[in-house]
Motif scaffolding. Structure first.
Motif, PDB file in Angstrom:
ATOM      1  N   LEU A 316       0.827  -1.215   0.000  1.00  0.00           N
ATOM      2  CA  LEU A 316       0.000   0.000   0.000  1.00  0.00           C
ATOM      3  C   LEU A 316       0.857   1.259   0.000  1.00  0.00           C
ATOM      4  O   LEU A 316       0.510   2.255  -0.640  1.00  0.00           O
ATOM      5  CB  LEU A 316      -0.942  -0.010   1.204  1.00  0.00           C
ATOM      6  CG  LEU A 316      -2.090  -1.027   1.122  1.00  0.00           C
ATOM      7  CD1 LEU A 316      -2.784  -1.164   2.463  1.00  0.00           C
ATOM      8  CD2 LEU A 316      -3.093  -0.628   0.045  1.00  0.00           C
ATOM      9  N   ALA A 347      -7.531   6.266  -4.927  1.00  0.00           N
ATOM     10  CA  ALA A 347      -7.671   4.817  -5.111  1.00  0.00           C
ATOM     11  C   ALA A 347      -8.547   4.477  -6.306  1.00  0.00           C
ATOM     12  O   ALA A 347      -8.544   3.337  -6.778  1.00  0.00           O
ATOM     13  CB  ALA A 347      -8.250   4.185  -3.847  1.00  0.00           C
ATOM     14  N   PHE A 357      -6.117  -1.965  -5.096  1.00  0.00           N
ATOM     15  CA  PHE A 357      -6.189  -1.382  -3.758  1.00  0.00           C
ATOM     16  C   PHE A 357      -7.165  -2.164  -2.877  1.00  0.00           C
ATOM     17  O   PHE A 357      -6.846  -2.526  -1.733  1.00  0.00           O
ATOM     18  CB  PHE A 357      -6.623   0.082  -3.853  1.00  0.00           C
ATOM     19  CG  PHE A 357      -6.972   0.693  -2.523  1.00  0.00           C
ATOM     20  CD1 PHE A 357      -5.974   1.100  -1.640  1.00  0.00           C
ATOM     21  CD2 PHE A 357      -8.306   0.853  -2.140  1.00  0.00           C
ATOM     22  CE1 PHE A 357      -6.292   1.643  -0.407  1.00  0.00           C
ATOM     23  CE2 PHE A 357      -8.628   1.393  -0.907  1.00  0.00           C
ATOM     24  CZ  PHE A 357      -7.614   1.797  -0.045  1.00  0.00           C
ATOM     25  N   VAL A 361      -6.142  -4.275   0.584  1.00  0.00           N
ATOM     26  CA  VAL A 361      -6.681  -3.896   1.887  1.00  0.00           C
ATOM     27  C   VAL A 361      -7.569  -5.007   2.449  1.00  0.00           C
ATOM     28  O   VAL A 361      -7.636  -5.209   3.664  1.00  0.00           O
ATOM     29  CB  VAL A 361      -7.457  -2.567   1.817  1.00  0.00           C
ATOM     30  CG1 VAL A 361      -7.933  -2.162   3.203  1.00  0.00           C
ATOM     31  CG2 VAL A 361      -6.583  -1.471   1.252  1.00  0.00           C
ATOM     32  N   GLU A 384      -1.852   4.032  10.502  1.00  0.00           N
ATOM     33  CA  GLU A 384      -1.729   3.814   9.055  1.00  0.00           C
ATOM     34  C   GLU A 384      -2.736   2.764   8.587  1.00  0.00           C
ATOM     35  O   GLU A 384      -3.377   2.918   7.539  1.00  0.00           O
ATOM     36  CB  GLU A 384      -0.313   3.340   8.712  1.00  0.00           C
ATOM     37  CG  GLU A 384       0.721   4.451   8.699  1.00  0.00           C
ATOM     38  CD  GLU A 384       2.028   3.983   8.072  1.00  0.00           C
ATOM     39  OE1 GLU A 384       2.352   2.791   8.206  1.00  0.00           O
ATOM     40  OE2 GLU A 384       2.708   4.806   7.454  1.00  0.00           O
ATOM     41  N   PHE A 388      -5.973   3.242   5.791  1.00  0.00           N
ATOM     42  CA  PHE A 388      -6.293   2.453   4.601  1.00  0.00           C
ATOM     43  C   PHE A 388      -7.645   1.752   4.733  1.00  0.00           C
ATOM     44  O   PHE A 388      -8.388   1.631   3.752  1.00  0.00           O
ATOM     45  CB  PHE A 388      -5.177   1.442   4.320  1.00  0.00           C
ATOM     46  CG  PHE A 388      -3.912   2.074   3.811  1.00  0.00           C
ATOM     47  CD1 PHE A 388      -3.901   2.757   2.605  1.00  0.00           C
ATOM     48  CD2 PHE A 388      -2.728   1.994   4.530  1.00  0.00           C
ATOM     49  CE1 PHE A 388      -2.742   3.351   2.122  1.00  0.00           C
ATOM     50  CE2 PHE A 388      -1.568   2.590   4.065  1.00  0.00           C
ATOM     51  CZ  PHE A 388      -1.570   3.272   2.855  1.00  0.00           C
ATOM     52  N   ARG A 392     -10.827   2.342   2.301  1.00  0.00           N
ATOM     53  CA  ARG A 392     -11.525   1.196   1.705  1.00  0.00           C
ATOM     54  C   ARG A 392     -13.022   1.269   2.014  1.00  0.00           C
ATOM     55  O   ARG A 392     -13.860   0.958   1.152  1.00  0.00           O
ATOM     56  CB  ARG A 392     -10.968  -0.117   2.246  1.00  0.00           C
ATOM     57  CG  ARG A 392     -11.695  -1.359   1.697  1.00  0.00           C
ATOM     58  CD  ARG A 392     -11.112  -2.641   2.274  1.00  0.00           C
ATOM     59  NE  ARG A 392     -11.732  -3.809   1.670  1.00  0.00           N
ATOM     60  CZ  ARG A 392     -12.765  -4.462   2.182  1.00  0.00           C
ATOM     61  NH1 ARG A 392     -13.307  -4.053   3.321  1.00  0.00           N
ATOM     62  NH2 ARG A 392     -13.264  -5.526   1.576  1.00  0.00           N
TER      63      ARG A 392
END
Length: 631
Positions: A316, A347, A357, A361, A384, A388, A392
């Protein structure tokens, strides 16, 4: 039970073969029945997706730092593995067990154990890593279980409060009748006449235990944590149970049956977690290898999940290396929310990047669900991961609906949404598809003005696409032919958008064109949706009007507009008369009457000058369509 063993029994008759079935074959069974003929292993069960893999997390060192004590426990296990039961060995076993209870039941150790358990359990809840927050804690004795229970309540007294369900859980009337108010954490074991008075009344009666059984198996019940010693370790299936804490020496088939409580399949659950506070990993492997060597590696160490999380984070970072997400970590709530918004836009640059992506994830989330309770990640790394996962969630909502990992948009994300809820229309994305939200008119000028605030083109296109698809679906419930037509028109635009090239990313005109096309379709649907008013008929009569008009165009014949409107009204009258019974579409006699009525009506009105079967078919389908949704 998912271990189906078949064994051959011989020696009882010279002319017969006897077959026995058992779930976990102990040595005594094999001694009597003979060698195993065939076995359905846990490994095969996982491969067939009947059960899920079990992940092992060792935390013995967290609560027992004295290496000498750990060695004593290991030696105890080795002694338990020895065969034989002469008087000397029995007395030795009692002596060793007394020493074991002294180690396991040490007051300081139980305090440390309670603290680690609470932290681990709450971390998993906070990260949305558990299916229904149900957990089982296995203790080595009743007194130790009671001591642990009291230590945990000192840390979390609210877990002893009697409630129906967690705050915010929505219950149906039926569920309110089925769910009995209960504490979050309870001890599940029989009473003993020598129990302390408080413990005696806490454990309750046989009927109380039956009720605990029912409530623990209820997804929404407030009863989430069961502290056990021997009960519920065999033959007790709760598919959504995904976490078991073990602080008890268990061997062979008993150990296999115990850990199997968390390997049942349920919804999105793909793994069960065993948290070991006493050092049973070696015994787990030995127990499985004893019965079938294929299962000796059926367990997955939590370290594997930790490695997967780190690997997916690395991927990522490479995918987002051109994206600046620093304001998410140190900006104001508005800046944090805007960074999430821009992250979702980034994304979606191309369909290929979006798919990559989402896949990465998804793998990150599956692994993090298992190891989120561990100490492997710093707060910075967890932030972090949350970033993500939150991105998502936005993309998932834009493309599919309610995100399965919304719970993992932790308090930081939820709070920033509350503080910056009016930010550039992004609140509509977070609300999209949520239950409890009041219905909104997406065709109103106010709502369109909100959408117009969204300046990021890919996000806006996806949101418009989602909203328009829902609006078309609602229209189709009343007017089938109109819904089908607009579905095709929307899909044509979506297909073109998904086929866009990476070179188009920098060309804002391309994305603006897609946005304009969807908005044009949006207004076309709005106009068509209200067109029945201009014709002087109601919305359901308009549905039959559209069928009659479409067939006239298809077969290229002319039928006067004023007569078409009157005919549509008459068709609806016939349909309403013949289809007034709820089961009409399943009754051949009523359908035959309806067809005869339509034949006469259409013939009297000179419609259509073509084969009539298609007309009847379309009208039948439309009648079934709006009757189903209007009921």
């Amino acid at each position: 039970m998912h271990w189906n063993w078949v064994v051959n029994l011989t020696g009882f008759s010279t002319n017969a073969t006897y077959v026995g079935f058992t779930g976990t074959p102990i040595d005594a069974t094999i001694d009597v029945f003979g060698e195993v003929v065939d076995a359905y292993t846990m490994t095969e069960s996982v491969a067939d997706e009947i059960t899920v893999r079990i992940v092992y997390e060792g935390r013995a060192a967290k609560v027992l730092l004295n290496n000498r004590k750990l060695q004593e426990i290991e030696e105890y296990y080795n002694r338990c593995a020895e065969e034989g039961s002469n008087e000397h060995q029995i007395e030795e076993s009692k002596k060793v067990m007394a020493q074991m209870n002294a180690i396991i039941g040490d007051p300081k150790r139980l305090q440390d154990l309670a603290e680690d358990f609470v932290t681990h359990y709450e971390n998993r809840i906070a990260e949305g890593a558990t299916i229904k927050a149900k957990a089982m804690f296995v203790c080595s004795s009743r007194p130790i279980a009671y001591a642990l229970y009291k230590n945990v309540l000192e840390l979390r007294p609210e877990w002893g409060e009697i409630k129906v369900a967690d705050d915010g859980v929505i219950l149906t009337d039926k569920e309110r009748k089925e769910i009995k108010p209960m504490e979050r954490m309870k001890m599940v074991m029989t009473r003993g006449k020598d129990d302390p008075e408080d413990m005696y009344y806490l454990l309750g009666t046989k009927e109380d235990r039956k009720e605990m059984d029912r409530q623990f198996k209820n997804e929404k019940s407030n009863f989430k944590i069961a502290i056990v010693v021997d009960m519920w370790l065999t033959g007790f299936d709760v598919p959504f149970l995904d976490t078991m804490y073990i602080d008890k020496p268990i061997q062979r088939h008993n150990l296999i049956q115990t850990i199997s409580r968390v390997n049942r399949k349920f919804g999105e659950k793909n793994k069960g977690l065993i948290v070991d506070y006493i050092g049973i990993k070696k015994q787990m492997n030995l127990a499985l290898a004893h019965y079938n060597k294929k299962d000796s590696d059926v367990f997955e160490d939590i370290e594997q999940s930790i490695v997967v999380v780190k690997d997916q984070l690395d991927l990522l970072h490479k995918l987002f290396h051109k994206f600046d997400n620093s304001r998410y970590f140190n900006g104001t709530p508005l800046e944090q929310l805007n960074t999430l918004n821009k992250g979702a836009e980034f994304a979606q640059i191309t369909q290929e990047i979006e798919k990559r992506f989402m896949y990465i994830v998804k793998r990150l989330k599956a692994a993090y669900d298992i190891c989120s309770g561990s100490d492997a990640f710093t707060h910075a790394v967890r932030d972090e991961i949350h970033f993500f996962l939150a991105v998502r969630s936005i993309v998932f909502k834009l493309t599919k609906g309610v995100a399965p990992d919304t719970a993992q948009m932790n308090n930081k994300v939820r709070n920033m949404i509350q503080e910056a809820i009016e930010s550039e229309g992004i609140e509509e994305i977070f609300k999209l598809g949520e239950t409890g939200e009041k219905e909104v008119d997406i065709f109103s000028e106010d709502y369109l003005a909100k959408l117009d605030k969204i300046k990021l083109p890919n996000t806006k296109i996806k949101l418009l696409q989602k909203l328009l698809a829902k609006a078309i679906e609602d229209v189709q419930k009343i007017n089938k032919i109109m819904g089908i037509d607009f579905t095709k028109r929307l899909q044509f635009i979506v297909d073109k958008y998904n086929e866009r090239k990476e070179s188009d990313v920098l060309n804002s005109i391309v994305l603006e064109d897609f946005t304009d096309e969807i908005i044009d379709l949006y207004f076309a649907l709005k106009k068509e949706k209200d067109s029945f008013k201009d014709l002087g008929i109601d919305i359901e009569e308009k549905a039959f009007y559209d069928i009659l008009k479409a067939l006239a165009i298809k077969y290229d014949f002319v039928y006067p507009e004023d007569k078409l409107i009157i005919l549509a009204q008459k068709v609806k009258e016939v349909v309403d008369d013949k289809a007034k019974y709820t089961d009409w579409s399943k009754r051949d006699d009523i359908k035959a009457e309806l067809k005869v009525g339509l034949i006469i009506l259409l013939a009297d009105n000179g419609y259509p000058p073509v084969d009539r079967d298609e007309v009847y078919k379309e009208i039948f389908e439309q009648a079934e369509n709006f009757k189903k949704y209007r009921a």
